[in-house]
Motif scaffolding. Structure first.
Motif, PDB file in Angstrom:
ATOM      1  N   ALA A   1       0.611  -1.166  -0.140  1.00 26.65           N
ATOM      2  CA  ALA A   1      -0.065   0.288   0.102  1.00 26.65           C
ATOM      3  C   ALA A   1       0.961   1.278   0.105  1.00 26.65           C
ATOM      4  N   ARG A   2       1.999   1.179   0.778  1.00 22.62           N
ATOM      5  CA  ARG A   2       2.800   2.409   1.016  1.00 22.62           C
ATOM      6  C   ARG A   2       3.398   2.729  -0.637  1.00 22.62           C
ATOM      7  N   ASP A   3       4.087   1.564  -1.044  1.00 22.20           N
ATOM      8  CA  ASP A   3       4.655   1.993  -2.444  1.00 22.20           C
ATOM      9  C   ASP A   3       3.762   2.434  -3.498  1.00 22.20           C
ATOM     10  N   LEU A   4       2.496   1.800  -3.399  1.00 23.22           N
ATOM     11  CA  LEU A   4       1.266   2.514  -4.346  1.00 23.22           C
ATOM     12  C   LEU A   4       0.884   3.587  -4.163  1.00 23.22           C
ATOM     13  N   MET A   5       0.769   4.049  -2.788  1.00 26.13           N
ATOM     14  CA  MET A   5       0.268   5.463  -2.517  1.00 26.13           C
ATOM     15  C   MET A   5       1.466   6.300  -2.772  1.00 26.13           C
ATOM     16  N   GLU A   6       2.622   6.086  -2.540  1.00 27.18           N
ATOM     17  CA  GLU A   6       3.651   7.023  -2.790  1.00 27.18           C
ATOM     18  C   GLU A   6       3.691   7.333  -4.523  1.00 27.18           C
ATOM     19  N   GLU A   7       3.416   6.260  -5.400  1.00 23.55           N
ATOM     20  CA  GLU A   7       3.365   6.571  -6.682  1.00 23.55           C
ATOM     21  C   GLU A   7       2.112   7.565  -6.969  1.00 23.55           C
ATOM     22  N   SER A   8       1.136   7.344  -6.339  1.00 20.99           N
ATOM     23  CA  SER A   8      -0.113   8.257  -6.335  1.00 20.99           C
ATOM     24  C   SER A   8       0.190   9.824  -6.055  1.00 20.99           C
ATOM     25  N   VAL A   9       0.851   9.899  -5.057  1.00 22.05           N
ATOM     26  CA  VAL A   9       1.310  11.302  -4.660  1.00 22.05           C
ATOM     27  C   VAL A   9       1.982  12.012  -5.728  1.00 22.05           C
ATOM     28  N   HIS A  10       3.122  11.342  -6.445  1.00 20.52           N
ATOM     29  CA  HIS A  10       3.693  11.740  -7.640  1.00 20.52           C
ATOM     30  C   HIS A  10       2.783  11.996  -8.827  1.00 20.52           C
ATOM     31  N   ALA A  11       1.682  11.083  -9.108  1.00 18.36           N
ATOM     32  CA  ALA A  11       1.088  10.881  -9.935  1.00 18.36           C
ATOM     33  C   ALA A  11      -0.001  12.575 -10.048  1.00 18.36           C
ATOM     34  N   PHE A  12      -0.405  12.539  -8.859  1.00 17.35           N
ATOM     35  CA  PHE A  12      -1.304  13.561  -8.716  1.00 17.35           C
ATOM     36  C   PHE A  12      -0.465  15.208  -8.887  1.00 17.35           C
ATOM     37  N   GLU A  13       0.538  14.988  -8.203  1.00 12.39           N
ATOM     38  CA  GLU A  13       1.441  16.143  -8.377  1.00 12.39           C
ATOM     39  C   GLU A  13       1.740  16.503  -9.962  1.00 12.39           C
ATOM     40  N   ARG A  14       1.840  15.587 -10.668  1.00  7.16           N
ATOM     41  CA  ARG A  14       2.232  15.881 -12.167  1.00  7.16           C
ATOM     42  C   ARG A  14       0.834  16.349 -12.827  1.00  7.16           C
ATOM     43  N   LEU A  15      -0.131  15.753 -12.255  1.00 10.40           N
ATOM     44  CA  LEU A  15      -1.392  16.058 -12.963  1.00 10.40           C
ATOM     45  C   LEU A  15      -2.074  17.590 -12.533  1.00 10.40           C
ATOM     46  N   ASN A  16      -1.181  18.035 -11.467  1.00 12.32           N
ATOM     47  CA  ASN A  16      -1.502  19.383 -10.922  1.00 12.32           C
ATOM     48  C   ASN A  16      -3.011  19.008 -10.102  1.00 12.32           C
ATOM     49  N   GLU A  17      -3.254  18.316  -9.121  1.00 17.22           N
ATOM     50  CA  GLU A  17      -4.332  18.117  -8.513  1.00 17.22           C
ATOM     51  C   GLU A  17      -4.140  18.038  -6.995  1.00 17.22           C
ATOM     52  N   PRO A  18      -3.995  19.239  -6.473  1.00 14.74           N
ATOM     53  CA  PRO A  18      -3.372  19.304  -4.947  1.00 14.74           C
ATOM     54  C   PRO A  18      -4.134  18.622  -3.994  1.00 14.74           C
TER      55      PRO A  18
END
Length: 410
Positions: free
Chosen positions: A224-241
């Motif tokens: 879960a941690r590894d997948l959530m870390e990917e999500s953090v970076h993905a939302f940052e790229r997508l500009n979804e604060p």
């Protein structure tokens, strides 16, 4: 029979609304005009309060009979549904960081939206049901309408065929309501697979966030941690604060469960600062609550009180019933640490009662916080004292329960 033709038509058409309507809604759905509305008010068939027009229920039932006899009932109810789908979809865009605007738009129209859903379900209009249910899914979670959300979203799943972006959204929304970790995981995995097949980066980010939460529900913390870390970076790229800080909140939780308290604290402090900067009140409340519990564990009771109160004030302002239940349990832990055992038990009693009222089964971290305080109180109070205090707390309002944490309360 004493009404004019225009008054008779409008009287019948207004029966399409449940819980009243605004002037804008009456104009859009029933072709209302102010003169005719005023005439119905003058004849005591319609009332107005807080800029909403409404009928006594017995009068509305008669108006509904006239509408059914008019030959235009289906058209009026279609227009009613279309109007409130549009209202809900517009409001859903304002349920992120500070959901006040969206909540205030939906709250007075929730009965109308429920009426639209009921009619659409009876008529088999699955796609429109799904659109409205998806638009309301975040609202239901915030307001604690959990059983309703799960039931409506289960219907929404069947409205979208496999392989569509709309099915991804429905799967994600439904996954957040189910009480079975394996079912939650399967729904999220299907959403991930569809979004990857479509090449939909935004859908993939949301689906992987849902899957990370599902894995956490199943206590598969490292995955879960590894997948959530990917999500953090993905939302940052997508500009979804909002989504980014919400995912980072989840990431902090997973680090804590894995024993990395330092990273948990750092991420939570970063989230608090960013949430305040961006006006994301929901994450501000979650961060304050988490840091309040850190302060409590470190024996900094004054800091804990200040931060836990900050969390509660936001949750109370937003009507976030799930987290008001969490806040109450945390106030119980604080009161126990202060040596006010009976008050702590009453706070737990109210927390548990609210949880049962809204049908919420707590996530593991919330259940563990509650159980830890309860175990402490079992050592400090007799079984009779504990049972009595829990019963008193359960009968209180949340506001009255919170008032007990003030110094000197008894």
């Amino acid at each position: 029979e004493l009404l004019t033709g225009a008054e008779q038509r409008l009287f019948a058409r207004l029966a399409a609304f449940r819980g009243g309507c605004t002037l804008e809604a009456a104009e859009a759905v029933a072709d209302a005009d102010l003169d005719t509305l005023q005439s119905l008010i003058d004849k005591s068939l319609l009332r107005v309060r807080d800029e909403r027009f409404w009928m006594l229920e017995t009068i509305r039932e008669y108006a509904a009979e006239r509408l059914d006899a008019s030959g235009e009932a289906d058209e009026l109810r279609r227009r009613h549904a279309d109007y409130f789908v549009a209202v809900a979809e517009e409001a859903a865009g304002n349920l992120g960081g500070d959901p006040t605007i969206g909540l205030h738009r939906i709250d007075p129209e929730h009965d109308n939206m429920r009426a639209a859903l009921d009619r659409l379900e009876r008529l088999g209009h699955g796609e429109t049901v799904a659109r409205l249910a998806l638009a309301l899914s975040e609202y239901w979670a915030l307001r604690g309408h959990l059983a309703e959300g799960e039931r409506r979203l289960a219907t929404a799943i069947g409205a979208y065929p496999d392989g569509t972006g709309l099915r991804v959204r429905a799967l994600i929304a439904y996954a957040q309501t189910v009480d079975d970790p394996e079912q939650e995981r399967r729904l999220a995995e299907e959403a991930v697979a569809i979004s990857e097949g479509l090449g939909d980066e935004r859908g993939r980010a949301h689906a992987r966030y849902a899957l990370a939460n599902a894995l956490a529900t199943g206590r598969r913390w490292a995955e879960a941690r590894d997948l959530m870390e990917e999500s953090v970076h993905a939302f940052e790229r997508l500009n979804e604060p909002f989504e980014m800080v919400r995912a980072r909140r989840g990431l902090a939780w997973m680090h804590k469960e894995l024993g990395d308290v330092a990273t948990y604290r750092r991420l939570t402090e970063e989230n608090l600062a960013q949430a305040r900067q961006l006006g994301i009140r929901r994450i501000e409340a979650r961060s304050l609550g988490a840091l309040g519990m850190v302060a409590l564990e470190e024996g900094r009771l004054k800091d804990a009180r200040e931060m836990l109160l900050g969390s509660y004030r936001i949750d109370h302002a937003l009507g976030n019933q799930i987290f008001i239940s969490v806040d109450l349990a945390r106030f119980g832990a604080l009161s126990a640490a202060e040596g006010r055992d009976a008050i702590a038990a009453r706070l737990l009693g109210r927390s548990l009662a609210l949880r049962e009222e809204i049908g919420w089964k707590p996530e593991s971290w919330a259940a563990e916080e509650f159980d830890t305080t309860m175990a402490t109180l079992r050592e400090l109070l007799t079984a009779t004292e504990l049972e009595a205090a829990l019963r008193i707390g359960a009968a209180m309002s949340s506001e009255d329960a919170v008032a007990m944490i003030e110094p000197g309360a008894s």
